[in-house]
Design a protein around this motif. Structure first.
Motif, short mmCIF file in Angstrom:
data_model
loop_
_atom_site.label_atom_id
_atom_site.label_comp_id
_atom_site.label_asym_id
_atom_site.label_seq_id
_atom_site.Cartn_x
_atom_site.Cartn_y
_atom_site.Cartn_z
N PRO A 356 49.39 38.73 55.01
CA PRO A 356 50.14 39.23 53.86
C PRO A 356 49.25 39.66 52.69
CG PRO A 356 51.17 37.25 54.73
CD PRO A 356 49.84 37.38 55.41
N LEU A 357 47.99 39.23 52.70
CA LEU A 357 47.06 39.63 51.65
C LEU A 357 46.37 40.95 51.95
CD1 LEU A 357 45.32 36.15 51.15
CD2 LEU A 357 47.24 37.09 49.83
N ASN A 358 46.52 41.46 53.17
CA ASN A 358 45.77 42.66 53.55
C ASN A 358 46.04 43.86 52.65
OD1 ASN A 358 44.71 41.09 55.56
ND2 ASN A 358 45.45 42.32 57.27
N PRO A 359 47.31 44.12 52.23
CA PRO A 359 47.50 45.24 51.31
C PRO A 359 46.76 45.07 49.98
CG PRO A 359 49.56 44.66 52.35
CD PRO A 359 48.60 43.58 52.70
N LEU A 360 46.62 43.82 49.50
CA LEU A 360 45.86 43.58 48.27
C LEU A 360 44.38 43.84 48.51
CD1 LEU A 360 47.58 40.30 47.02
CD2 LEU A 360 48.31 42.68 46.73
N VAL A 361 43.89 43.39 49.68
CA VAL A 361 42.50 43.66 50.05
C VAL A 361 42.28 45.17 50.16
CG1 VAL A 361 40.78 43.38 51.89
CG2 VAL A 361 42.18 41.43 51.18
N ALA A 362 43.24 45.87 50.76
CA ALA A 362 43.14 47.32 50.88
C ALA A 362 43.09 47.99 49.51
CB ALA A 362 44.32 47.86 51.69
N GLY A 363 43.88 47.48 48.56
CA GLY A 363 43.87 48.04 47.21
C GLY A 363 42.53 47.86 46.53
N LEU A 364 41.95 46.68 46.64
CA LEU A 364 40.64 46.44 46.05
C LEU A 364 39.57 47.26 46.75
CD1 LEU A 364 40.94 42.57 45.60
CD2 LEU A 364 40.85 44.27 43.75
N ALA A 365 39.69 47.43 48.08
CA ALA A 365 38.74 48.26 48.82
C ALA A 365 38.83 49.71 48.38
CB ALA A 365 39.02 48.14 50.32
N ALA A 366 40.06 50.21 48.22
CA ALA A 366 40.23 51.59 47.76
C ALA A 366 39.71 51.76 46.34
CB ALA A 366 41.71 51.97 47.84
N PHE A 367 39.90 50.74 45.51
CA PHE A 367 39.38 50.81 44.14
C PHE A 367 37.86 50.91 44.13
CE2 PHE A 367 37.78 48.90 40.22
CZ PHE A 367 38.47 49.62 39.27
N ALA A 368 37.22 50.24 45.06
CA ALA A 368 35.75 50.33 45.15
C ALA A 368 35.30 51.76 45.37
CB ALA A 368 35.24 49.43 46.27
N LEU A 369 36.11 52.54 46.08
CA LEU A 369 35.72 53.92 46.41
C LEU A 369 36.27 54.95 45.44
CD1 LEU A 369 36.32 53.75 50.28
CD2 LEU A 369 34.15 53.49 49.06
N LEU A 370 37.47 54.73 44.93
CA LEU A 370 38.15 55.78 44.16
C LEU A 370 38.68 55.34 42.80
CD1 LEU A 370 40.34 57.52 46.90
CD2 LEU A 370 38.12 58.27 46.02
N GLY A 371 38.49 54.08 42.44
CA GLY A 371 39.08 53.58 41.21
C GLY A 371 38.63 54.35 39.99
N PRO A 372 39.46 54.35 38.94
CA PRO A 372 39.10 55.08 37.72
C PRO A 372 37.81 54.56 37.12
CG PRO A 372 40.92 53.58 37.31
CD PRO A 372 40.71 53.60 38.79
N ARG A 373 36.98 55.46 36.69
CA ARG A 373 35.70 55.09 36.10
C ARG A 373 35.87 54.94 34.58
NH1 ARG A 373 31.60 55.63 39.64
NH2 ARG A 373 32.04 56.80 41.55
N THR A 374 35.63 53.77 34.11
CA THR A 374 35.65 53.53 32.67
C THR A 374 34.33 52.90 32.29
OG1 THR A 374 36.61 51.32 32.95
CG2 THR A 374 38.13 53.15 32.66
N PRO A 375 33.93 52.99 31.04
CA PRO A 375 32.63 52.42 30.66
C PRO A 375 32.55 50.93 30.96
CG PRO A 375 33.53 53.80 28.92
CD PRO A 375 34.63 53.62 29.92
N ALA A 376 31.42 50.48 31.43
CA ALA A 376 31.20 49.05 31.67
C ALA A 376 31.25 48.29 30.34
CB ALA A 376 29.84 48.82 32.33
N MET A 377 31.66 47.04 30.41
CA MET A 377 31.71 46.23 29.20
C MET A 377 30.31 46.04 28.64
SD MET A 377 34.51 43.30 30.04
CE MET A 377 34.37 42.74 28.34
N PRO A 378 30.14 46.11 27.33
CA PRO A 378 28.81 45.90 26.76
C PRO A 378 28.31 44.50 27.03
CG PRO A 378 30.52 45.89 25.06
CD PRO A 378 31.18 46.33 26.32
N ARG A 379 27.04 44.41 27.30
CA ARG A 379 26.41 43.10 27.54
C ARG A 379 26.13 42.42 26.20
NH1 ARG A 379 24.64 42.55 32.71
NH2 ARG A 379 24.63 44.43 33.99
N PRO A 380 26.27 41.08 26.14
CA PRO A 380 25.97 40.36 24.90
C PRO A 380 24.52 40.59 24.47
CG PRO A 380 27.11 38.95 26.47
CD PRO A 380 26.76 40.19 27.21
N GLY A 381 24.35 40.76 23.20
CA GLY A 381 22.99 40.91 22.67
C GLY A 381 22.40 42.27 22.91
#
Length: 381
Positions: A356-381
């Motif tokens: 039952p978790l496979n669709p969630l895994v598929a969503g995260l897998a698809a995000f790895a390839l096609l997810g929206p690109r937003t700026p990475a969070m700034p690192r402390p310091g």
């Protein structure tokens, strides 16, 4: 259909429901050992069209199509339409999910209901409607697998993975989750009343929690399925449930460190392979193609699972870079995966329990390839 193990049991229960109106292993003795949902689903079709492989396949294909559509809808809502469509393609091609089309099972129905609940949670609108629709769907899912009962707790805590500032806050989510609990109760109550009438004691959904807990926690446990002890064979369901629960709890308390080790080992096994679909089709496969077909099919199925799991891991890393670790680990897909893993780390485990978790895994897998690109969070310091 060449059925054995759980599929044969679901078929027998469904046939008895359809032909005799009794949920039981035979035509005289009622049971609540397993939740009624899956057998009732197939039994209703058997009552209309008769029991046959074609009826089972038709129902399961319909469920599979629903799972693909709901995967696209839920993942699109979380990560955007391109990611949703790719996740749907991953699910449509998933070998293990295809393998489950050929026999009665609880996995496909439960997965469809869980996804429908997640879709309702994200799209049903105001707090009351979100809670009500989600709860009704999770109530149906609870009658298939009781693990759905506590999903509202996860939804109350967990935000969407790409939550916007306008997303429902903790108070609104908690209110909707409380309403969902009430609706789960409304759906489950008739079955609980049936059990009260049959057994003379309150049984909310099923009588197998004690056996499931015992299988994962006893001196001979492997963490996986185990035949119940012979001395319980003559016990009624209620007595056996309480007896095995008591034995399992005592064993856990006798060595908490060993329990913790088993917990981790069982979670590892949960995600270690994807072979049950081939195993449950093995008799039919070997009759038609010979015994040499089983091992390659298991290897292909598990290889696909490993590829999806690896991509999903990359998707989590990408989310962490964009959102931060805490928001990702408490987000809906990651929190639900953690919840299911924790439950099976406590009781017993099979690789099919992660389906039952496979669709969630598929969503995260698809995000790895096609997810929206937003700026990475700034690192402390």
């Amino acid at each position: 259909m060449v059925l054995y193990s759980d599929p044969a049991a679901y078929d027998a229960l469904a046939r008895n429901l359809a032909a005799h109106g009794i949920y039981g292993w035979d035509t005289e003795t009622a049971t609540a050992f397993w939740a009624v949902g899956a057998a009732a689903f197939y039994g209703a079709a058997y009552a209309v069209a008769g029991p046959s492989a074609a009826v089972v396949a038709t129902l399961n294909i319909a469920l599979s199509l629903a799972i693909v559509w709901l995967t696209i809808a839920v993942i699109s809502d979380w990560f955007g339409p391109r990611t949703g469509r790719l996740a749907g393609l991953f699910v449509a091609l998933w070998p293990a999910l295809i393998q489950f089309v050929t026999f009665p099972n609880s996995e496909l129905l439960f997965t469809a209901l869980l996804l429908a609940a997640l879709w309702a949670w994200g799209r049903a609108g105001a707090t009351v409607s979100r809670g009500a629709f989600t709860g009704l769907l999770l109530g149906a899912a609870t009658l298939v697998r009781p693990i759905a009962l506590l999903v509202p707790v996860v939804l109350a805590i967990a935000p969407r993975p790409m939550a916007e500032p306008s997303s429902p806050r903790l108070v609104a989510r908690s209110t909707a989750a409380l309403l969902a609990f009430l609706c789960i109760g409304l759906v489950v109550a008739p079955w609980s009343l049936r059990n009260q009438a049959v057994f003379g004691e309150l049984v909310i959904v099923s009588t197998n929690f004690g056996p499931n807990l015992w299988m994962g926690n006893n001196p001979e446990t492997t963490g996986r399925y185990q035949p119940l002890p012979e001395d319980t064979a003559q016990m009624d369901e209620i007595t056996r449930d309480a007896h095995l629960r008591s034995e399992a709890v005592a064993y856990i308390r006798s060595d908490p460190a060993a329990f913790a080790k088993r917990f981790v080992t069982k979670i590892g096994y949960l995600f270690s392979r994807e072979t049950t679909g081939v195993t449950w089709n093995a008799r039919g496969l070997t009759t038609r193609y010979g015994p040499g077909v089983v091992a390659p099919l298991k290897a292909i199925s598990t290889a696909y699972w490993y590829a999806m799991l690896a991509l999903a891991g990359l998707g989590v890393v990408r989310l962490i870079r964009q959102r931060g670790a805490l928001p990702v680990f408490i987000s809906i897909p990651v929190a639900l995966i953690g919840y299911f893993a924790a439950v099976h780390g406590v009781i017993f485990v099979s690789d099919r329990f992660h389906l039952p978790l496979n669709p969630l895994v598929a969503g995260l897998a698809a995000f790895a390839l096609l997810g929206p690109r937003t700026p990475a969070m700034p690192r402390p310091g």
